[in-house]
Design an enzyme around this catalytic site. Structure first.
Site, short mmCIF file in Angstrom:
data_model
loop_
_atom_site.label_atom_id
_atom_site.label_comp_id
_atom_site.label_asym_id
_atom_site.label_seq_id
_atom_site.Cartn_x
_atom_site.Cartn_y
_atom_site.Cartn_z
N GLN A 250 13.45 16.37 12.15
CA GLN A 250 13.59 16.66 10.72
C GLN A 250 12.25 16.80 10.01
O GLN A 250 12.08 17.64 9.15
CB GLN A 250 14.40 15.55 10.04
CG GLN A 250 15.81 16.00 9.75
CD GLN A 250 16.69 14.90 9.20
OE1 GLN A 250 16.24 13.78 8.98
NE2 GLN A 250 17.94 15.21 9.00
N ASP B 256 10.77 20.30 10.13
CA ASP B 256 11.66 21.41 9.77
C ASP B 256 11.22 22.12 8.49
O ASP B 256 11.46 21.65 7.38
CB ASP B 256 13.09 20.85 9.64
CG ASP B 256 14.11 21.94 9.38
OD1 ASP B 256 13.74 23.12 9.43
OD2 ASP B 256 15.27 21.60 9.12
N SER C 107 13.97 23.16 5.92
CA SER C 107 14.37 22.11 4.97
C SER C 107 13.34 21.93 3.87
O SER C 107 13.69 21.85 2.70
CB SER C 107 14.56 20.78 5.69
OG SER C 107 15.65 20.84 6.57
N TYR D 224 25.56 24.15 10.58
CA TYR D 224 25.64 25.34 9.73
C TYR D 224 27.11 25.67 9.45
O TYR D 224 28.02 25.09 10.03
CB TYR D 224 24.99 26.53 10.43
CG TYR D 224 23.50 26.40 10.59
CD1 TYR D 224 22.65 26.53 9.51
CD2 TYR D 224 22.94 26.16 11.84
CE1 TYR D 224 21.29 26.43 9.66
CE2 TYR D 224 21.57 26.05 12.00
CZ TYR D 224 20.75 26.19 10.90
OH TYR D 224 19.41 26.09 11.05
#
Ligand code: NAD
Length: 377
Positions: A127, A130, A133, A227
Site C-alpha cells: 500500500q 501505491d 492511491s 476493483y
C-alpha cells in the site's frame, strides 16, 4: 552508491517524481541523486532546495548519462529511450492500458529496464508504494475544492443576520480512494454527503459520516482485486432512476467511477443534468476515461444552459503539485526500501536481479518490472 536521476516532466505536468525531503533520506541510504534543472519549479520547489539536501542539479543529458536509475512520473518521450539503454527507468507507465503496452514495447526494443509504478499489487504490504492511491487521494481532495470554487454559495449551513442558509448537499459516486477523499473534504467543509458505489461499501461511507444511497435492485458489483466489474443492463436502469432523483436534490456531484482498462461507466446523462438546480456543480474525475457524465468535456470547465457547471479537469492531482509530488516521491522511497531491505542503495539492482531469477521471488518486484535486457518480464 547508486547514481540516480530525476527527470523534469513535460510542459503539461506540474508534478515531479522526487522532492527534497525524500531525496535527503535516499541520499542517507547511498543514493547519489542528480536532478534535471527546473524539475521541481512547477511544484514550487526551486533547484536550490534540491542542492541544499545534497542533490546535484544539472542538464537532462548529464542526468541521463550519469544515472543507472531514473525516475519520472510521465514516461519520457519514446525517442529519449535510446539514450537510456541498460538503465532502469521508473515511471507511471500504465502497462495494462494500450498506450502503456506500446511504451513497454518501445522500452524493450531500446533495452531499457522499465518499471511501472502503477503495477504495484494491491496487497497490504504494498500500500505504501501505491501511486494510484496517493494520487487519487490528492485528486479526490482537489475535486471538492474545484467544486467549491465554482459553487457560489456556502458549503456549511449558516444562520446570520442577513439570512439563514442550509448546508450544501454533495453526492459522491464511486467510493474508491478518490471518492473517500472527496467525502472527507466535503464533510470537513460542512456539506451533507451521500454516496454510492457499485460495490457495497456502505460501511466505509457510513464511517465517513455519509449517507449510503440505495438502488432498488440487488447485484454484487465486486470484481477481482478490489476493483469493480461491469454491471447488468437491468441494474443500470434502476441505477439511473436513482441518480436522476438524487441529481435533482443535491448541489454538488463528485463522480469517480472507474473500471481499470475500460471506458468510464456513464452514470449521469443529459436529462439528469437538465433537472439539476441552477448553480450546481458536477466534478467528473473520470473525464480522462470518457467521463461519468455524458456532458463532460475532458480537460475543460463550462456551464450548461440551465446553469450547471461541469468540471472535467484531468490534472486534479497535478493541481496539488507539491503535495502530489511529495506523496509520489514517498511511494518511490518505500519502493526502493522494499527492494533493498536494510542493505541500502548498493543492493538495489542486484536484489531486483535476484527477485526476478527466483520463481518465488518478491511479488512487488515481479509485478512492476515490465521488461529487462530487451525481453518482457
Ligand atoms: P478505481 O479508481 O478503480 O475506481 C473508483 C471507484 O469506482 C471504485 O470504488 C469502483 O468500485 C467504482 N465504480 C466502478 N464502476 C462503477 C459504477 N458503475 N458506479 C459506481 N461506482 C463504480 O478504484 P480505487 O480507488 O483504485 O480503489 C478500488 C478499491 O481498492 C477500493 O476499495 C480501495 O480501498 C481498494 N484499494 C486497496 C489497496 C490495497 O490494498 N493495497 C490499495 C488501493 C486501493
Amino acid at each position: 552508491n547508486l547514481n540516480t536521476g530525476i527527470l523534469k516532466e513535460g510542459d503539461n505536468e506540474k508534478r515531479v517524481s522526487m522532492v527534497p525531503s525524500v531525496a535527503e533520506k535516499l541520499i542517507g541510504k547511498g543514493y547519489k541523486i542528480s536532478v534535471e534543472a527546473g524539475a521541481g519549479a512547477k511544484s514550487g520547489i526551486p533547484d536550490a532546495a534540491y542542492e541544499a539536501v545534497g542533490c546535484s542539479v544539472t542538464s537532462r543529458n548529464a542526468v541521463v548519462s550519469s544515472s543507472e536509475l531514473l525516475f519520472a512520473i510521465n514516461p519520457p518521450p519514446e525517442q529519449d529511450l535510446g539514450g537510456m539503454a541498460g538503465k532502469m527507468l521508473v515511471a507511471w507507465v500504465g502497462r495494462r492500458l494500450p498506450e502503456g503496452e506500446k511504451y513497454v514495447k518501445a522500452a524493450q526494443d531500446a533495452k531499457v529496464t522499465l518499471v511501472d509504478t502503477t503495477s504495484v499489487p494491491r496487497i497490504t504490504i504494498a500500500q505504501k508504494m501505491d501511486v494510484l492511491s496517493s494520487q487519487a487521494k490528492c485528486a479526490g481532495h482537489r475535486a471538492v475544492l474545484e467544486g467549491a470554487y465554482s459553487f457560489e454559495r456556502f458549503y456549511q449551513g449558516e444562520i446570520t443576520a442577513a439570512g439563514k442558509y442550509p448546508p450544501c448537499h454533495t453526492m459522491v459516486l464511486g467510493i474508491g480512494v478518490a471518492g473517500l477523499a472527496a467525502m472527507g473534504t466535503s464533510s470537513a467543509l460542512g456539506s451533507v454527503v451521500r454516496a454510492w458505489d457499485v460495490r457495497d461499501v456502505s460501511d466505509q461511507v457510513k464511517s465517513m459520516g455519509g449517507k449510503w444511497i440505495t438502488v432498488d435492485f440487488k447485484e454484487d458489483g465486486a470484481g477481482a482485486g478490489g476493483y469493480a466489474k461491469e454491471s447488468s443492463k437491468e441494474f443500470q436502469e434502476a441505477q439511473k432512476a436513482t441518480f436522476h432523483k438524487h441529481c435533482k436534490e443535491v448541489d454538488i456531484v463528485i463522480s469517480t467511477a472507474a473500471i481499470p482498462g475500460r471506458k468510464s461507466p456513464v452514470l449521469i446523462e443529459e436529462y439528469m443534468v437538465k433537472d439539476m438546480k441552477p448553480g450546481s456543480v458536477i466534478v467528473d474525475l473520470a473525464a480522462a476515461g470518457g467521463g461519468n457524465c455524458t456532458l463532460t468535456k475532458s480537460g475543460e470547465k463550462y456551464t450548461t444552459e440551465n446553469g450547471v457547471t461541469i468540471v472535467g479537469y484531468t490534472d486534479l492531482a497535478g493541481r496539488m503539485g507539491e503535495q502530489a509530488s511529495s506523496m509520489y516521491a514517498t511511494n518511490m522511497m518505500h519502493m526502493v526500501n522494499h527492494v533493498t531491505g536494510k542493505e541500502g542503495a548498493s543492493a538495489f539492482l542486484s536484489n531486483i536481479e535476484k527477485a526476478l531469477a527466483d520463481e518465488k521471488g518478491d511479488i512487488v518486484v515481479k509485478s512492476i518490472i515490465c521488461c529487462k535486457d530487451g525481453k518482457p518480464v
